[in-house]
Scaffold this active site. Structure first.
Site, PDB file in Angstrom:
ATOM      1  N   LYS A  87     -12.574  62.113   2.893  1.00  0.00           N
ATOM      2  CA  LYS A  87     -12.948  62.184   4.363  1.00  0.00           C
ATOM      3  C   LYS A  87     -12.248  61.306   5.157  1.00  0.00           C
ATOM      4  O   LYS A  87     -12.329  60.086   4.786  1.00  0.00           O
ATOM      5  CB  LYS A  87     -14.618  62.021   4.162  1.00  0.00           C
ATOM      6  CG  LYS A  87     -15.274  62.069   5.645  1.00  0.00           C
ATOM      7  CD  LYS A  87     -16.835  61.987   5.389  1.00  0.00           C
ATOM      8  CE  LYS A  87     -17.607  61.919   6.725  1.00  0.00           C
ATOM      9  NZ  LYS A  87     -18.815  61.997   6.489  1.00  0.00           N
ATOM     10  N   SER A 125     -21.735  65.667   7.884  1.00  0.00           N
ATOM     11  CA  SER A 125     -20.319  65.255   8.445  1.00  0.00           C
ATOM     12  C   SER A 125     -19.263  65.412   7.378  1.00  0.00           C
ATOM     13  O   SER A 125     -18.134  65.258   8.071  1.00  0.00           O
ATOM     14  CB  SER A 125     -20.582  63.827   9.018  1.00  0.00           C
ATOM     15  OG  SER A 125     -20.538  62.795   8.211  1.00  0.00           O
ATOM     16  N   SER A 141     -25.292  63.796   5.183  1.00  0.00           N
ATOM     17  CA  SER A 141     -23.823  64.282   5.376  1.00  0.00           C
ATOM     18  C   SER A 141     -23.062  64.599   4.085  1.00  0.00           C
ATOM     19  O   SER A 141     -21.947  65.197   4.072  1.00  0.00           O
ATOM     20  CB  SER A 141     -23.151  63.360   6.109  1.00  0.00           C
ATOM     21  OG  SER A 141     -23.471  63.230   7.456  1.00  0.00           O
TER      22      SER A 141
END
Lengths: 433, 423
Positions: free
Chosen positions: A78, A147, A171
């Site tokens: 990420k 996210s 997330s």
């Protein structure tokens, strides 16, 4: 073995096949890159792809031939984590083009274990709510969740077998459930956070995604630099607490139906299922979450507020940061203390079960890309610092995945994965893909 | 020299706000002092023109904010957008971060001047930098916030930022004869601070006045200033020799005993308290090793040859070998320890304990022993060290006061009560 499509294989299989020289790491990376080339225009999971560098690393690994834990298996990271050899944007235009001086531990440790980092996956702005361009790989008209949007979508779409995310509200678990993969959020603090852009220190938890529980166990060992012990299938069926939770009325029909069906199925397979409700100390968990996140958020974003305020999204400025300006220190402290009390209270409650069975999200992913969905089924577990695992369990009205969530006792992460293995087998998703 | 270098930040702020002092004049005096006293080697980055430019900008802007142009020194494990951030390691030589740390941005937003970067040991650990003790260059200033403590003690800056994972703020402050403050864990943002141990790292403040602690709390929390109450009632004090008492030298033991008696005579309720579990330091050590070994993964895996042997072989390698179960046990023991302290503070306002084992040790090879600090870092409780006389070598000694978590303001009030009753 469908080695013509190595990108579809489990990480544990890839490790074995590369070790047995039935596959090269280069062929695996090349297969993943082909898949990405084919699908990325629609899925948009990557904020940076380092294909050539990954191929070179894979060739190096093949030449050296030395067996390592991850043994040439590709993974994605990420873009909320620093990388010394790739741009790092934290999902914000402020940081476009920024190259940090070092790798986050979430990059270094899997790399040191022989994993090959393919690139950076899309994150929402600073791992908050403002979405990136990623679509749900099952239907581009739907959100992948967030996210950790890119990580979930890339794993679900067979672009990579393993990926790293972070969870401050929901997330990791929510996007994993929306995309139909396995998501794991360990107990707070067990995966090292160095080099992760902080969202909320009291809550931020590094997590991982894969398509199989067994792969989660493998990747977990690499992420923690601990010896790898493959999880053992429990010999007896687990005792599960079915916790519909305080937000049951916010669950979508398919979410409720699939959780109830999963409970029935697990019960038929021998699991003891007990309806249970959260201890009273967990009330006001949502308010505490908002307070802690907003109080920290204002201060944690001061570098951007001081120099680049106009480049922050309106959503971030008008919600979290605006709330942070209104909050008193006393309110923040009270929320921290309340969270501590709730953590103490759930110990005994959760200890009565091998795992809690609950929803990972209200239902299937929301339509459109404007919202990554609601974290109401995740935030409390994050605040309680308990390990969480989501598994695919069915499909919603639009054919999109719907998952269930298992929550373990804090610090009993290894046991949660074993329970997860058992549940994975019973839910019949052991035949994926 | 006009003498502005001797002002505390609060005193300077008052004059700056009143217009009887300019930020430029203040910074000039501090730079002059730093230049004259360069042998202290407190700074790893000090660019006079850059500091003066910030001061002039503050003056031009009408000296806004709580700091109104007052300067702060920043430990070099904290990111600065306009100054190198080198973490005391050759791995990061010349490193320029993209953004300020949150604490630096908060200082700038409050109208503060970032004077420069102060020396840190390697990655806020044990391998020392070049800084010497400002009262005797043959002695260590303590560490890891060596430069901040030495610069503040030497009147080169009124306030320095430090960090503490073991004893890195309180110990050097005590050694250098100034005030050190470590807040309740979880209050000050760590964005942009090099992470060593996520369960321990705490941003702290080194200064020469409790008023400056209150001022910096307001700045770093973006809150209104809450002044120290200097007329608070006599506190209830727990005299906590700690399980490490036998390691304190005679001067320190005598100082603490004398202080306990004096504070009781002055009207405080003073009673002896014991800590449980007594082996709490071992648990701190486990958390330190396990987390540092993983948070410094990049440095260990990619640049292991550029790490000191003390860090690599003494901390990180053992940390990699520590079983997960030992780490988890330490985390859970620390939580019950914090619960025990909450109970203790039901009947007490502050604990009184040594700040260090004694005076700053001779030589620059070691920054001293953190055993009287690591306990309270693990406890997540606010701590303050106050200068309290000197030892047999004529170097400063400190006493440490510890308050309950999230009651930092009450700790500062009690510290003011105690400070007024020192020699």
């Amino acid at each position: 073995m469908p080695s013509s499509e190595p990108h579809r294989l489990a990480a544990t299989d890839l490790v074995r096949l590369i070790e047995g020289r039935e596959l090269t790491a280069e062929a695996v990376v090349a297969s993943c890159l082909e898949r990405i080339a084919e699908r990325e225009p629609v899925v948009r999971a990557w904020s940076h792809l380092a294909g050539e560098a990954a191929l070179a690393k894979a060739r190096e690994r093949d030449k050296a031939g030395q067996k390592t834990l991850l043994n040439g298996v590709p993974f994605g990271l990420k873009d909320i984590f620093d990388t010394a050899d790739m741009p790092t944007t934290y999902g914000s235009p402020i940081y476009v083009g920024w190259r940090p001086a070092s790798d986050a531990s979430a990059a270094s440790l899997p790399r040191a274990a022989g994993g090959i980092l393919l690139g950076k996956t899309v994150t929402t702005e600073f791992a908050n709510a403002h979405p990136g361009p990623t679509t749900n790989p099952h239907d581009p008209g739907f959100s992948p969740g967030g996210s950790s949007s890119g990580s979930a979508a890339a794993v679900a779409d067979f672009m990579i077998p393993l990926a790293i995310g972070t969870q401050t509200g929901g997330s990791v678990i929510r996007p994993a459930a929306y995309c139909g993969v396995v998501g794991f959020k360990p107990s707070f603090g067990l995966f090292p956070p160095a080099g992760m852009r902080i969202n909320t220190e009291a809550l931020d938890t590094v997590g991982i995604m894969a398509r199989w529980v067994g792969d989660i166990a493998l990747f977990r060992a690499a992420m923690m630099a601990i010896p790898y012990v493959p999880p053992a299938m429990p010999e007896t069926a687990p005792r599960l607490g079915l916790c519909r939770g305080p937000h049951w009325d916010e669950a979508q029909p398919e979410g409720r139906a699939i959780l109830e069906a999963a409970a029935d199925r697990l019960s038929s397979a021998g699991a003891a299922i007990h309806d249970t409700e959260l201890p009273a100390e967990c009330a006001e968990g949502d308010e505490r979450q908002t307070t802690i996140g907003s109080f920290e958020g204002l201060r944690n974003h001061m570098p951007e507020l001081y120099r680049h305020e106009a480049l922050l999204s309106n959503r971030l400025r008008e919600t979290k940061i605006a709330r942070g300006r209104e909050l008193s220190l006393a309110t923040f402290r009270k929320a921290c203390r309340g969270a501590e009390k709730a953590r103490a209270a759930v110990r005994e409650w959760a200890g009565g079960f091998d795992a809690i069975l609950t929803l990972p999200a209200p239902g299937q992913a929301p339509r459109g890309l404007a919202s990554t969905g609601s974290a109401v089924f995740n935030a409390l577990w994050t605040q309680l610092w308990m390990p969480c695992l989501t598994l695919p369990a069915g499909h919603g009205p639009d054919g999109l995945p719907v998952g269930v969530q298992l929550v373990g006792c804090r610090h009993d992460d290894a046991r949660l994965l074993e329970v997860g293995l058992w549940v994975e087998r019973q839910l019949g998703q052991g035949d994926r893909p | 020299m006009s003498g502005a270098e001797h002002l505390t930040a609060s005193e300077a702020a008052a004059r700056l706000a009143a217009g009887t002092l300019t930020a430029e004049a203040l910074v000039r005096d501090l730079l002059e002092r730093a230049h004259t006293r360069a042998e202290v080697k407190a700074w790893v980055w000090l660019d006079p023109e850059q500091a003066l430019a910030q001061a002039r900008a503050a003056d031009r802007a009408g000296r806004p904010g709580l700091l109104v142009g007052a300067p702060v020194g920043v430990k070099d494990v904290i990111d600065t957008v306009d100054m190198p951030t080198q973490h005391g390691s050759p791995i990061y030589r010349g490193n320029r971060p993209f953004a300020d740390a949150a604490c630096v941005a908060l200082i700038r937003a409050a109208g503060g001047v970032i004077l420069g970067k102060t020396v840190t040991t390697e990655f806020a650990n044990r391998d020392p930098g070049e800084t010497v003790h400002p009262h005797n260059p043959a002695h260590t200033p303590g560490g890891s916030s060596s430069g901040s403590a030495a610069a503040v003690a030497d009147f080169q800056v009124p306030v320095g930022l430090g960090t503490q994972t073991g004893g890195s703020t309180i110990r050097p402050a005590a050694f250098c004869g100034v005030i050190g403050y470590k807040p309740s864990f979880g209050e000050f943002s760590r964005v942009g601070i090099k992470m060593q141990c996520h369960n321990l790292d705490t941003l702290g403040v080194i200064c020469r006045s409790l008023d400056d602690v209150a001022l910096m709390r307001a700045v770093l929390l973006a809150q209104d200033l809450r002044r120290v109450d200097r007329a608070s009632a006599a506190p209830r004090i727990g005299f906590c020799r700690t399980p490490q008492w036998d390691h304190a030298d005679g001067d320190t033991q005598a100082l603490l005993e004398r202080m306990a008696s004096r504070l009781a005579a002055a009207g405080a309720v003073v009673r002896d308290v014991a800590l449980t579990p007594a082996d709490i330091l071992n648990h701190h050590r486990r958390i330190f090793e396990f987390e540092a070994a993983r948070n410094y993964a990049y440095e260990y895996e990619v640049h292991g040859d550029k790490l000191s042997a003390a860090l690599r072989d003494g901390l990180l390698t053992p940390g990699r070998a520590l079983p997960l179960s030992a780490y988890v046990e330490a985390i859970e023991t620390a939580e019950s320890f914090r619960g025990n302290l909450d109970d203790l503070f039901g009947e007490l306002d502050v604990l009184l304990a040594p700040s260090a084992v004694g005076e700053a040790p001779a030589g620059l090879g070691s920054t001293g022993d953190a055993r009287f600090n690591a306990i309270w870092t693990l406890a997540w409780t606010p701590c303050v060290t106050l200068p309290a006389g000197t030892g047999r070598k004529g170097l400063p000694l400190g006493i440490q006061l510890i308050g309950p978590r999230f009651r930092d303001e009450a700790l500062l009030d009690a510290a003011a009560w105690v400070e007024a009753r020192l020699d």
